[in-house]
Design an enzyme around this catalytic site. Structure first.
Site, PDB file in Angstrom:
ATOM      1  N   CYS A 406      44.545  38.275  55.363  1.00  0.00           N
ATOM      2  CA  CYS A 406      43.990  37.330  54.381  1.00  0.00           C
ATOM      3  C   CYS A 406      44.998  37.050  53.251  1.00  0.00           C
ATOM      4  O   CYS A 406      45.926  36.294  53.465  1.00  0.00           O
ATOM      5  CB  CYS A 406      42.645  37.818  53.879  1.00  0.00           C
ATOM      6  N   HIS A 535      39.667  38.700  58.553  1.00  0.00           N
ATOM      7  CA  HIS A 535      39.652  40.141  58.270  1.00  0.00           C
ATOM      8  C   HIS A 535      39.231  40.886  59.531  1.00  0.00           C
ATOM      9  O   HIS A 535      38.056  41.271  59.650  1.00  0.00           O
ATOM     10  CB  HIS A 535      38.627  40.447  57.172  1.00  0.00           C
ATOM     11  N   GLU A 537      39.541  43.811  60.366  1.00  0.00           N
ATOM     12  CA  GLU A 537      39.098  45.203  60.139  1.00  0.00           C
ATOM     13  C   GLU A 537      37.581  45.346  60.149  1.00  0.00           C
ATOM     14  O   GLU A 537      37.067  46.434  60.367  1.00  0.00           O
ATOM     15  CB  GLU A 537      39.666  45.750  58.819  1.00  0.00           C
TER      16      GLU A 537
HETATM   17  N1  GLN Z   1      42.308  35.353  47.418  1.00  0.00           N
HETATM   18  C1  GLN Z   1      42.546  34.774  48.695  1.00  0.00           C
HETATM   19  C2  GLN Z   1      41.567  33.649  49.002  1.00  0.00           C
HETATM   20  O1  GLN Z   1      40.550  33.539  48.374  1.00  0.00           O
HETATM   21  C3  GLN Z   1      42.501  35.837  49.772  1.00  0.00           C
HETATM   22  C4  GLN Z   1      41.136  36.369  49.986  1.00  0.00           C
HETATM   23  C5  GLN Z   1      41.120  37.680  50.701  1.00  0.00           C
HETATM   24  O2  GLN Z   1      42.151  38.335  50.843  1.00  0.00           O
HETATM   25  N2  GLN Z   1      39.964  38.080  51.151  1.00  0.00           N
HETATM   26  O3  GLN Z   1      41.795  32.875  49.887  1.00  0.00           O
END
Ligand code: GLN
Length: 612
Positions: A406, A535, A537
């Site tokens: 992310c 994500h 995970e």
């Molecule tokens: N801050 C980034 C976004 O909003 C990454 C978000 C995250 O890592 N969950 O896109």
């Protein structure tokens, strides 16, 4: 339906979630279908707006629910798929009751905590407990209900009262209570007074414990004399007192509880043997038990170690990265190596200023230089991102296996833009909304005014692009053309930069179904350099590790181990999601993403950024 309530006393954070999930797992090993509900007595509607360093990781479900991290424990231990309704909060219950009041459902009545709020809680539990959660598609037999916080808190009072009533609603043989208490060890003496006090408080509220799980924050087990004393002062037999001391890994907790006879006790107490078991159910249960025993047994015999460095910004509270840690652990088990996880606070890697601590800077870089794999997980906000970019540059140039999740994925793109495309000002509009070289931009469909539940959330597909069959990441997913992972973000790679990035060698091997949104990158001339906007995970399982994590850990162990794991994935990998959840993004109806607005919004956003 059999209900097992798990409550806690004395202090919070002593592993109630692990004890609750372990109990569920043990019942699953007898062949039963088990589901779980977590109650969080805070006023927030969900965990989405909470800072990870305050409450631990925000866990994301297939349906986009942003929930407490204990739901992750349940999904992983019980191998189930839960929904946002499996996490009850005071905020959700009040919201529901107030909406009904406004609609006129209680017309003429005074709306009160008892009975309106307590009834809403009981109805919610009854409804959600019956929803199928595993691949049988059948109604579960047992529901574990974990009550967060400690009994006696002002916040949990309506829930405790609801559960007091609930035991009569469902009947004595369908409701059992496990109370988790702390047994402090003072200079070698195990003290029972806090347990006596919390059991008395519980009884005063109309609930009596069927099992008292005594947590000892030491490696020594509960002594028989302590057990007898608790039995005498807490009005239970000694078989109802179980000890949970510190063990080498949480994966041993189910077997520790099993060895103290809790399965037999619950079977008698809840008349579980009267449930019609089919031979298939029994077989599933015993298969699960033997695989779990093999996993925990193997863990004890590992001597090769793989050291992974996590470069994050919430490292003060390790629970902020709970699922990432689990995904790494599951992958290390599969590679038969012991995981040595090191934590680097990303801002410590940034060049020295007046405020920075030279000792921390030195230590942080020493850890990076010794890493066999570098991971940059998700995160929000600018602090520490320059440090993450430096770590990514190191991993890319020194050919150290890298996984970016992310924010880690977005920063890998920024790093490339800055150092390969020579755009020194490249960055994300998350950190500077006026940025000219905005390689990462705010997604057009996201709300600018409301923060709660408005990100791009939940299970969404990624399509592997043509000519990506050979990539490591695709082979780790058994070569599938389309994969599903959970998302949680507001920003994305700016389409305006994609051609330049790709032409210079940054391959976006996976995109959304329209080919507009960049979702997976992999560098071909690197042992393992992968980033995902998702994500992964959140979908790892002890016996079915998340493919990107498995690839990353395997690559950190060595090239031959990576190749062996890819071979094995090609033969055996199956996604852990139920068939019906793997749908096209356009079919998702959670009110967060309106498909029609994406293209329009994107055009607007593109025009706006051209005009700057
Ligand atoms: N801050 C980034 C976004 O909003 C990454 C978000 C995250 O890592 N969950 O896109």
């Amino acid at each position: 339906m059999k209900y097992i309530l798990v409550s806690g006393g004395v202090v919070s954070g002593i592993g109630k979630g692990v004890i609750a999930s372990s109990t569920g797992l043990l019942l699953k090993m007898t062949g039963l279908k088990v589901t779980a509900i977590k109650i969080d007595p805070y006023m927030n509607v969900d965990a989405g707006t909470m800072r990870p360093t305050e409450h631990g990781e925000v866990y994301v479900l297939n349906d986009g629910g942003e929930v407490d991290l204990d739901l992750g424990n349940y999904e992983r231990y019980l191998n189930v798929t839960l929904s946002r309704d499996n996490n009850i909060t005071t905020g959700k219950i009040y919201q529901q009751v107030i909406e009904r009041e406004r609609r006129g459902d209680y017309l003429g009545k005074t709306v009160q905590i008892v009975p309106h709020v307590t009834n809403a809680i009981q109805d919610w539990i009854e409804r959600v407990s019956k929803v199928p959660v595993d691949d049988t598609g059948e109604e579960p037999d047992v529901c574990i209900v974990e009550l967060g916080g400690t009994v006696g808190d002002i916040e949990s009072a309506p829930f405790v009262e609801a559960m007091r009533q609930f035991q009569f609603r469902v009947g004595h043989e369908n409701f059992a209570l496990i109370h988790v208490s702390l047994v402090p060890d003072m200079h070698g003496e195990q003290k029972t007074k806090p347990t006596q006090t919390t059991i008395h408080a519980l009884r005063g509220l109309g609930l009596s414990a069927d099992l008292i799980a005594c947590r000892l924050i030491i490696p020594q087990p509960l002594e028989n004399a302590t057990k007898e004393k608790i039995s005498m002062f807490c009005h239970v037999s000694t078989e109802q007192v179980v000890g949970v001391h510190d063990v080498s890994s949480v994966y041993h907790v189910p077997l520790l509880l099993q060895s103290q006879g809790i399965v037999g006790f619950l079977q008698r107490r809840l008349n579980l043997t009267s449930i019609p078991y089919t031979p298939a159910m029994k077989q599933r249960g015993s298969d699960l038990e033997s695989r779990w025993r093999a996993l925990t047994g193997d863990q004890e015999r590992l001597f090769d170690r793989v050291s992974i460095v996590l470069v994050g910004k919430y490292t003060d509270l390790k629970d902020s990265y709970m699922s990432v840690t689990k995904a790494l652990e599951h992958s290390a088990f599969r590679c038969h190596q012991k995981l040595v996880l090191q934590w680097v606070e990303s801002s410590d890697l940034e060049p020295q200023t007046q405020e920075t601590d030279p000792g921390k800077y030195h230590d942080a870089w020493k850890t990076i230089v010794g890493a066999r794999g570098i991971l940059v997980p998700g995160g929000f906000g600018q602090r520490g991102t320059d440090g993450m970019i430096l770590a990514i540059k190191w991993a890319r140039e020194q050919k150290i296996p890298f996984l970016g999740i992310c924010l880690g994925f977005q920063l890998a793109v920024v790093e490339w833009a800055r150092h390969v495309l020579n755009i020194p000002g490249a960055g994300s509009t998350e950190f500077d909304s006026e940025l000219k070289d905005d390689v990462i931009i705010f997604m057009p469909e996201i709300s600018r005014t409301h923060m709660g539940g408005t990100m791009r959330l939940g299970l969404r597909p990624t399509v592997f692009q043509p000519n990506t069959d050979h990539t490591k990441i695709r082979r780790l997913y058994a070569g599938s053309g389309k994969i599903w992972e959970r998302h949680r973000h507001r920003y994305e790679v700016n389409p305006k930069f994609v051609d330049r990035l790709s032409e210079s060698g940054l391959d976006f091997v996976g995109k959304d179904e329209k080919g507009e949104r960049m979702q997976i990158l992999e560098l071909s001339d690197h042992p393992f350099f992968v980033g995902l906007q998702a994500h992964p995970e959140f979908c790892t399982r002890p016996l079915n590790p998340s493919p990107p994590f498995l690839g990353f850990v395997a690559a950190s162990c060595g090239v031959s181990i990576l190749e062996a794991q890819i071979e094995s994935q090609l033969k055996t990998f199956k996604p852990p999601h139920p068939e019906e959840s793997m749908v096209a993004e356009s079919e998702l109806v959670n009110g967060v993403v309106e498909e029609t607005s994406i293209t329009e919004g994107r055009e607007r956003a593109l025009k706006a950024s051209d005009g700057r």
